[in-house]
Design a protein around this motif. Sequence first.
Motif, short mmCIF file in Angstrom:
data_model
loop_
_atom_site.label_atom_id
_atom_site.label_comp_id
_atom_site.label_asym_id
_atom_site.label_seq_id
_atom_site.Cartn_x
_atom_site.Cartn_y
_atom_site.Cartn_z
N TYR A 112 58.59 7.87 14.59
CA TYR A 112 57.76 8.49 15.63
C TYR A 112 56.44 8.94 15.00
O TYR A 112 56.42 9.47 13.88
CB TYR A 112 58.49 9.69 16.25
CG TYR A 112 59.85 9.34 16.80
CD1 TYR A 112 61.01 9.66 16.11
CD2 TYR A 112 59.96 8.65 18.02
CE1 TYR A 112 62.25 9.32 16.60
CE2 TYR A 112 61.20 8.31 18.52
CZ TYR A 112 62.35 8.65 17.81
OH TYR A 112 63.57 8.30 18.30
N TRP A 113 55.37 8.77 15.78
CA TRP A 113 54.04 9.08 15.29
C TRP A 113 53.28 9.91 16.30
O TRP A 113 53.40 9.70 17.52
CB TRP A 113 53.27 7.78 15.02
CG TRP A 113 53.83 7.03 13.86
CD1 TRP A 113 54.89 6.17 13.87
CD2 TRP A 113 53.38 7.09 12.51
NE1 TRP A 113 55.13 5.68 12.61
CE2 TRP A 113 54.20 6.22 11.76
CE3 TRP A 113 52.36 7.77 11.86
CZ2 TRP A 113 54.03 6.05 10.38
CZ3 TRP A 113 52.19 7.59 10.49
CH2 TRP A 113 53.02 6.73 9.77
N GLY A 114 52.45 10.82 15.78
CA GLY A 114 51.55 11.58 16.63
C GLY A 114 50.26 10.81 16.85
O GLY A 114 50.07 9.72 16.31
N GLN A 115 49.35 11.41 17.60
CA GLN A 115 48.13 10.72 18.01
C GLN A 115 47.01 10.83 17.00
O GLN A 115 46.04 10.11 17.10
CB GLN A 115 47.63 11.27 19.36
CG GLN A 115 46.76 12.51 19.29
CD GLN A 115 47.47 13.74 18.80
OE1 GLN A 115 48.68 13.78 18.61
NE2 GLN A 115 46.71 14.81 18.58
N GLY A 116 47.13 11.69 16.01
CA GLY A 116 46.10 11.81 14.98
C GLY A 116 45.10 12.90 15.25
O GLY A 116 44.80 13.22 16.41
N THR A 117 44.58 13.47 14.17
CA THR A 117 43.52 14.47 14.25
C THR A 117 42.47 14.13 13.19
O THR A 117 42.81 13.81 12.06
CB THR A 117 44.08 15.90 14.08
OG1 THR A 117 43.04 16.86 14.29
CG2 THR A 117 44.70 16.12 12.71
N GLN A 118 41.22 14.19 13.59
CA GLN A 118 40.12 13.76 12.71
C GLN A 118 39.76 14.87 11.72
O GLN A 118 39.53 16.03 12.12
CB GLN A 118 38.89 13.39 13.53
CG GLN A 118 37.66 13.03 12.71
CD GLN A 118 37.79 11.70 12.00
OE1 GLN A 118 38.18 10.71 12.61
NE2 GLN A 118 37.44 11.66 10.71
#
Length: 123
Positions: A112-118
């Motif tokens: 499972y993966w999250g959407q990411g944060t820059q």
Amino acid sequence: QLQASGGGLVQAGGSLRLSCAASGLTFSAYNMGWFRQAPGKGREFVAAINYRGGSTAYADSVKGRSTISRDNAKSVVYLLMNSLKPEDTAVYYCAARRWSNTAQTRASEYDYWGQGTQVTVSS
């Protein structure tokens, strides 16, 4: 669902704490990892922690500057990054996989993966 947050623009030498909140899974039964992807590059391992928090692993590039931790009561995993460098600039993703005693370092081992944060580090 994994929701990453805490990214932003920071000057070199600064610090950031990323958070990843989990929902819809029994968080305490999952190992967690942080990965990052810079523009034009592949996804690379940053840090990982096992389901109990007793085993951690770090990429050489962040070892000594970063700390991964988790709060199973809040279903959150954190990544504290200090002494940030411009080369730390990337989108940071959190990931989860079923529990094991060892913290995994390969992206293929996560389900499972999250959407990411820059994260952007200016020089």
